[in-house]
Scaffold this active site. Sequence first.
Site, PDB file in Angstrom:
ATOM      1  N   CYS A   1      67.539  23.466  39.737  1.00 36.42           N
ATOM      2  CA  CYS A   1      66.952  23.768  41.143  1.00 36.42           C
ATOM      3  C   CYS A   1      68.328  24.901  41.262  1.00 36.42           C
ATOM      4  CB  CYS A   1      66.530  22.837  41.710  1.00 36.42           C
ATOM      5  SG  CYS A   1      66.398  22.470  43.589  1.00 36.42           S
TER       6      CYS A   1
HETATM    7  N1  LIG Z   1      64.559  24.178  42.847  1.00 35.24           N
HETATM    8  C1  LIG Z   1      63.778  24.083  41.685  1.00 35.24           C
HETATM    9  N2  LIG Z   1      63.401  23.397  41.230  1.00 35.24           N
HETATM   10  C2  LIG Z   1      62.603  23.925  40.001  1.00 35.24           C
HETATM   11  C3  LIG Z   1      62.582  24.574  39.427  1.00 35.24           C
HETATM   12  N3  LIG Z   1      61.495  25.068  38.662  1.00 35.24           N
HETATM   13  C4  LIG Z   1      61.512  23.522  38.607  1.00 35.24           C
HETATM   14  N4  LIG Z   1      61.928  22.903  39.161  1.00 35.24           N
HETATM   15  C5  LIG Z   1      61.384  20.976  39.380  1.00 35.24           C
HETATM   16  O1  LIG Z   1      62.669  20.284  38.672  1.00 35.24           O
HETATM   17  C6  LIG Z   1      61.428  19.631  38.059  1.00 35.24           C
HETATM   18  C7  LIG Z   1      62.439  18.955  36.793  1.00 35.24           C
HETATM   19  O2  LIG Z   1      63.548  18.760  36.537  1.00 35.24           O
HETATM   20  P1  LIG Z   1      64.955  17.972  35.974  1.00 35.24           P
HETATM   21  O3  LIG Z   1      65.984  16.533  37.083  1.00 35.24           O
HETATM   22  O4  LIG Z   1      64.196  16.567  35.091  1.00 35.24           O
HETATM   23  O5  LIG Z   1      65.403  19.377  34.850  1.00 35.24           O
HETATM   24  C8  LIG Z   1      60.161  20.157  37.494  1.00 35.24           C
HETATM   25  O6  LIG Z   1      59.512  19.140  37.820  1.00 35.24           O
HETATM   26  C9  LIG Z   1      60.322  21.204  39.218  1.00 35.24           C
HETATM   27  O7  LIG Z   1      59.641  19.571  40.116  1.00 35.24           O
HETATM   28  C10 LIG Z   1      62.771  25.976  40.398  1.00 35.24           C
HETATM   29  O8  LIG Z   1      63.192  26.921  39.557  1.00 35.24           O
HETATM   30  N5  LIG Z   1      63.663  25.722  41.279  1.00 35.24           N
END
Ligand SMILES: Nc1nc2c(ncn2[C@@H]2O[C@H](COP(=O)(O)O)[C@@H](O)[C@H]2O)c(=O)[nH]1
Length: 316
Positions: free
Chosen positions: A175
């Site tokens: 993100c």
């Molecule tokens: N700000 C953004 N958030 C995003 C994006 N694509 C996905 N997501 C969010 O991240 C989680 C996964 O997080 P992690 O820490 O477990 O890797 C995912 O479920 C979305 O809610 C983005 O492009 N930008």
Amino acid sequence: MIHTELNYGDVYLVPKKTVVDSRKECDTSVQFGPRRFVMPLYAANMKSVVDAETCEYFARRNWFYTMHRFDVDAVAFVRDMQAKGLFASISVGVNGDTLQQLAALKAAGLSPEYITLDVANGWCVKAEQMIRFIKREFPHCFLIGGNIATAEAARDLEAWGCDAIKAGIAGGRVCITKNKTGFHRPMVATVRDCAAAVSVPVIADGGIVEHGDVAKALACGASMVMAGSLFAGYDESAGEIVEIDGKRYKEYFGSASQFNKGEYKNVEGKKILVEYKGSIARLLLELQEDLQSSVSYAGGRELSALRTVQIIAVAH
Ligand SMILES: Nc1nc2c(ncn2[C@@H]2O[C@H](COP(=O)(O)O)[C@@H](O)[C@H]2O)c(=O)[nH]1
Ligand SMILES: NC(=O)C1=CN([C@@H]2O[C@H](COP(=O)(O)OP(=O)(O)OC[C@H]3O[C@@H](n4cnc5c(N)ncnc54)[C@H](OP(=O)(O)O)[C@@H]3O)[C@@H](O)[C@H]2O)C=CC1
């Protein structure tokens, strides 16, 4: 007065007396909507994490999953999963393309068991309209709405008709929303506030760095946890293996990244390489073992024990 809010890495759970003789006695299963799953944890609905085969892999092992919504034929996906005797769980957006997909599902006489409304800020008019529309047209569907990060937003989504609410704004590994817009809320504060505000289940989405963070999310009141990077980089994860200087990786990119969008417009996500880690089976087993252990430290036999533990902040 500006107050401090905490993330998973800032807190720990205080142990209680263990009542089981073996961690195997601890039950990690969770009722979520119409079905019971082996773990309260699932892979993010991102194109770099799940594809149709990943979804089938999880469904066959009775793990919850949600297919992503990017260039997906929802009719073909739902029909295929249900023809195999598996549950169908899809994601949708808030625009005309989603209305077309939903109309096509209806025309084909199909109804997925689970629908996730997947938008960056689910606390908006377009999301409200889509939530009300889905509940009207697919009344038997378990509808997850998100994402949101405050009690007020959670109460609105519950009132609009969501059966579960996904909480987590700008806490994900790929993100860049917080860098580009200044907006983010740490996960401990997000989950505690949202879960306390509503009676429907809350899904803690994003920011899982260590396995113990899953237990921390549940202690904060989450019923389910969604994670992206945790599940990226495996044989069963979406995407191809990339080889650089003899080392193998898989790409993990945000849904709002240029890579996923196909253009540099309102980009709020980035692409990274994660180490290729082979089969995901070992991870799933380890996650379950670790959570069983967490339940034992919480002094119980079931996940509900985690809701009773004290959460403490640690000084860094
Ligand atoms: N700000 C953004 N958030 C995003 C994006 N694509 C996905 N997501 C969010 O991240 C989680 C996964 O997080 P992690 O820490 O477990 O890797 C995912 O479920 C979305 O809610 C983005 O492009 N930008
Ligand atoms: N959990 C998180 O913190 C975040 C997750 N994401 C993920 O990235 C993906 C794509 O998200 P995104 O790029 O927002 O696009 P979306 O596909 O979610 O946007 C859907 C529609 O909502 C409009 N929209 C989106 N954001 C806003 C806003 N802030 N204000 C007004 N209208 C808005 C868009 O119009 P227009 O483009 O014209 O504004 C578009 O028409 C989703 O899968 C989402 O889950 C993205 C950011 C944060």
